[in-house]
Design a protein around this motif. Structure first.
Motif, PDB file in Angstrom:
ATOM      1  N   GLU A   1       0.846  -1.181   0.000  1.00  0.00           N
ATOM      2  CA  GLU A   1       0.000   0.000   0.000  1.00  0.00           C
ATOM      3  C   GLU A   1       0.888   1.240   0.000  1.00  0.00           C
ATOM      4  O   GLU A   1       2.051   1.187   0.419  1.00  0.00           O
ATOM      5  CB  GLU A   1      -0.910  -0.020   1.218  1.00  0.00           C
ATOM      6  CG  GLU A   1      -1.877  -1.200   1.166  1.00  0.00           C
ATOM      7  CD  GLU A   1      -2.958  -1.072   2.195  1.00  0.00           C
ATOM      8  OE1 GLU A   1      -3.447   0.047   2.397  1.00  0.00           O
ATOM      9  OE2 GLU A   1      -3.301  -2.103   2.780  1.00  0.00           O
ATOM     10  N   TYR A   2       0.324   2.337  -0.470  1.00  0.00           N
ATOM     11  CA  TYR A   2       1.074   3.582  -0.578  1.00  0.00           C
ATOM     12  C   TYR A   2       0.357   4.694   0.171  1.00  0.00           C
ATOM     13  O   TYR A   2      -0.837   4.622   0.422  1.00  0.00           O
ATOM     14  CB  TYR A   2       1.241   3.968  -2.056  1.00  0.00           C
ATOM     15  CG  TYR A   2       2.155   3.017  -2.778  1.00  0.00           C
ATOM     16  CD1 TYR A   2       3.502   3.307  -2.914  1.00  0.00           C
ATOM     17  CD2 TYR A   2       1.680   1.819  -3.289  1.00  0.00           C
ATOM     18  CE1 TYR A   2       4.354   2.425  -3.558  1.00  0.00           C
ATOM     19  CE2 TYR A   2       2.524   0.924  -3.929  1.00  0.00           C
ATOM     20  CZ  TYR A   2       3.860   1.235  -4.061  1.00  0.00           C
ATOM     21  OH  TYR A   2       4.700   0.358  -4.678  1.00  0.00           O
ATOM     22  N   ARG A   3       1.140   5.709   0.514  1.00  0.00           N
ATOM     23  CA  ARG A   3       0.572   6.894   1.138  1.00  0.00           C
ATOM     24  C   ARG A   3       1.173   8.113   0.440  1.00  0.00           C
ATOM     25  O   ARG A   3       2.256   8.046  -0.144  1.00  0.00           O
ATOM     26  CB  ARG A   3       0.864   6.931   2.636  1.00  0.00           C
ATOM     27  CG  ARG A   3       2.331   7.004   2.994  1.00  0.00           C
ATOM     28  CD  ARG A   3       2.548   6.930   4.510  1.00  0.00           C
ATOM     29  NE  ARG A   3       3.948   6.797   4.805  1.00  0.00           N
ATOM     30  CZ  ARG A   3       4.824   7.802   4.889  1.00  0.00           C
ATOM     31  NH1 ARG A   3       4.411   9.041   4.716  1.00  0.00           N
ATOM     32  NH2 ARG A   3       6.090   7.574   5.155  1.00  0.00           N
TER      33      ARG A   3
ATOM     34  N   TRP B   1      11.311   4.414  -3.290  1.00  0.00           N
ATOM     35  CA  TRP B   1      10.749   5.560  -2.569  1.00  0.00           C
ATOM     36  C   TRP B   1      10.221   6.640  -3.503  1.00  0.00           C
ATOM     37  O   TRP B   1       9.876   7.730  -3.061  1.00  0.00           O
ATOM     38  CB  TRP B   1      11.772   6.122  -1.588  1.00  0.00           C
ATOM     39  CG  TRP B   1      11.920   5.195  -0.430  1.00  0.00           C
ATOM     40  CD1 TRP B   1      12.907   4.254  -0.246  1.00  0.00           C
ATOM     41  CD2 TRP B   1      11.027   5.045   0.667  1.00  0.00           C
ATOM     42  NE1 TRP B   1      12.668   3.553   0.907  1.00  0.00           N
ATOM     43  CE2 TRP B   1      11.515   4.013   1.493  1.00  0.00           C
ATOM     44  CE3 TRP B   1       9.848   5.681   1.040  1.00  0.00           C
ATOM     45  CZ2 TRP B   1      10.879   3.615   2.665  1.00  0.00           C
ATOM     46  CZ3 TRP B   1       9.215   5.294   2.205  1.00  0.00           C
ATOM     47  CH2 TRP B   1       9.735   4.268   3.004  1.00  0.00           C
TER      48      TRP B   1
ATOM     49  N   ASP C   1       3.859   2.534   2.091  1.00  0.00           N
ATOM     50  CA  ASP C   1       3.418   2.657   3.473  1.00  0.00           C
ATOM     51  C   ASP C   1       3.895   1.414   4.225  1.00  0.00           C
ATOM     52  O   ASP C   1       3.141   0.463   4.422  1.00  0.00           O
ATOM     53  CB  ASP C   1       1.899   2.787   3.537  1.00  0.00           C
ATOM     54  CG  ASP C   1       1.409   3.123   4.935  1.00  0.00           C
ATOM     55  OD1 ASP C   1       2.194   2.997   5.900  1.00  0.00           O
ATOM     56  OD2 ASP C   1       0.237   3.507   5.067  1.00  0.00           O
ATOM     57  N   TYR C   2       5.153   1.439   4.638  1.00  0.00           N
ATOM     58  CA  TYR C   2       5.742   0.262   5.267  1.00  0.00           C
ATOM     59  C   TYR C   2       5.192   0.021   6.666  1.00  0.00           C
ATOM     60  O   TYR C   2       5.168  -1.108   7.120  1.00  0.00           O
ATOM     61  CB  TYR C   2       7.266   0.364   5.288  1.00  0.00           C
ATOM     62  CG  TYR C   2       7.841   0.113   3.928  1.00  0.00           C
ATOM     63  CD1 TYR C   2       7.704  -1.135   3.324  1.00  0.00           C
ATOM     64  CD2 TYR C   2       8.501   1.108   3.235  1.00  0.00           C
ATOM     65  CE1 TYR C   2       8.211  -1.371   2.059  1.00  0.00           C
ATOM     66  CE2 TYR C   2       9.011   0.875   1.970  1.00  0.00           C
ATOM     67  CZ  TYR C   2       8.869  -0.361   1.392  1.00  0.00           C
ATOM     68  OH  TYR C   2       9.365  -0.593   0.141  1.00  0.00           O
ATOM     69  N   GLU C   3       4.729   1.052   7.348  1.00  0.00           N
ATOM     70  CA  GLU C   3       4.128   0.847   8.671  1.00  0.00           C
ATOM     71  C   GLU C   3       2.873  -0.013   8.544  1.00  0.00           C
ATOM     72  O   GLU C   3       2.686  -0.958   9.290  1.00  0.00           O
ATOM     73  CB  GLU C   3       3.804   2.186   9.325  1.00  0.00           C
ATOM     74  CG  GLU C   3       5.037   2.930   9.776  1.00  0.00           C
ATOM     75  CD  GLU C   3       4.707   4.273  10.402  1.00  0.00           C
ATOM     76  OE1 GLU C   3       3.561   4.462  10.870  1.00  0.00           O
ATOM     77  OE2 GLU C   3       5.599   5.122  10.419  1.00  0.00           O
ATOM     78  N   ARG C   4       2.041   0.326   7.589  1.00  0.00           N
ATOM     79  CA  ARG C   4       0.824  -0.461   7.370  1.00  0.00           C
ATOM     80  C   ARG C   4       1.193  -1.867   6.876  1.00  0.00           C
ATOM     81  O   ARG C   4       0.600  -2.856   7.280  1.00  0.00           O
ATOM     82  CB  ARG C   4      -0.077   0.240   6.355  1.00  0.00           C
ATOM     83  CG  ARG C   4      -1.436  -0.431   6.243  1.00  0.00           C
ATOM     84  CD  ARG C   4      -2.305   0.227   5.208  1.00  0.00           C
ATOM     85  NE  ARG C   4      -2.844   1.487   5.711  1.00  0.00           N
ATOM     86  CZ  ARG C   4      -3.504   2.343   4.958  1.00  0.00           C
ATOM     87  NH1 ARG C   4      -3.696   2.107   3.686  1.00  0.00           N
ATOM     88  NH2 ARG C   4      -3.979   3.442   5.478  1.00  0.00           N
ATOM     89  N   TYR C   5       2.200  -1.955   6.012  1.00  0.00           N
ATOM     90  CA  TYR C   5       2.644  -3.240   5.469  1.00  0.00           C
ATOM     91  C   TYR C   5       3.156  -4.157   6.586  1.00  0.00           C
ATOM     92  O   TYR C   5       2.750  -5.306   6.689  1.00  0.00           O
ATOM     93  CB  TYR C   5       3.732  -3.011   4.422  1.00  0.00           C
ATOM     94  CG  TYR C   5       4.388  -4.264   3.908  1.00  0.00           C
ATOM     95  CD1 TYR C   5       3.740  -5.090   2.996  1.00  0.00           C
ATOM     96  CD2 TYR C   5       5.666  -4.611   4.325  1.00  0.00           C
ATOM     97  CE1 TYR C   5       4.334  -6.236   2.519  1.00  0.00           C
ATOM     98  CE2 TYR C   5       6.277  -5.758   3.852  1.00  0.00           C
ATOM     99  CZ  TYR C   5       5.612  -6.559   2.942  1.00  0.00           C
ATOM    100  OH  TYR C   5       6.210  -7.697   2.478  1.00  0.00           O
TER     101      TYR C   5
END
Length: 153
Positions: free
Chosen positions: A2-4, A112, A142-146
């Motif tokens: 996912e992306y932000r 990135w 969105d690595y936090e969500r990943y």
């Protein structure tokens, strides 16, 4: 993945790198665009940074030389969100002993979603863009969500 969306400020952080056979081209390019570059925060690897600063008077945060880890330093800054744009005049005809570092840097810039200029023409297009001096948005992983979704498994 996912992306932000993240906002790039008008004053961007720009990394400057050039291989030995391309250093003179980078210095000349920076001199031509001195006024525009002076509005941003600049960092550069070792000798490239010294040459650009000496010839143009631009304020540049100097990192170590590319073969000594400077390319990796720039990659880390990109991953930390501290570099918004990469100007990297690399030499496609000269094999580099630190080629894996160069490939890793270009890969991390792609991951990135960092604008990258590899020659004068692409760098000219970037500087001429209205996005260069203004605010803009870009999508980043969105690595936090990943990582949260993977640890929930």
């Amino acid at each position: 993945m996912e992306y932000r969306e993240v906002e790039l400020p008008a004053c961007k952080s720009i990394a400057l790198i050039a291989h030995d056979n391309r250093k003179a081209s980078l210095v000349a390019w920076c001199a031509r665009h001195r006024e525009a570059l002076a509005q941003h925060r600049l960092c550069a690897t070792g000798t490239s940074g010294a040459l650009v600063a000496e010839d143009t008077g631009l304020v540049i945060e100097r990192l170590v030389s590319g073969p000594l880890g400077g390319d990796q330093q720039v990659g880390a800054l990109i991953a930390e969100g501290k570099v918004d744009l990469l100007i990297f005049f690399w030499d496609p005809f000269e094999p580099m002993p630190h080629d894996p570092d160069v490939k890793a840097l270009l890969r991390i810039a792609a991951v990135w979603n960092i604008p990258v200029a590899c020659n004068e023409s692409s760098a000219d297009f970037i500087v001429a863009s209205p996005l260069f001096a203004g605010r803009s948005q870009r999508m980043v992983p969105d690595y936090e969500r990943y990582t949260a979704s993977r640890s929930a498994r």
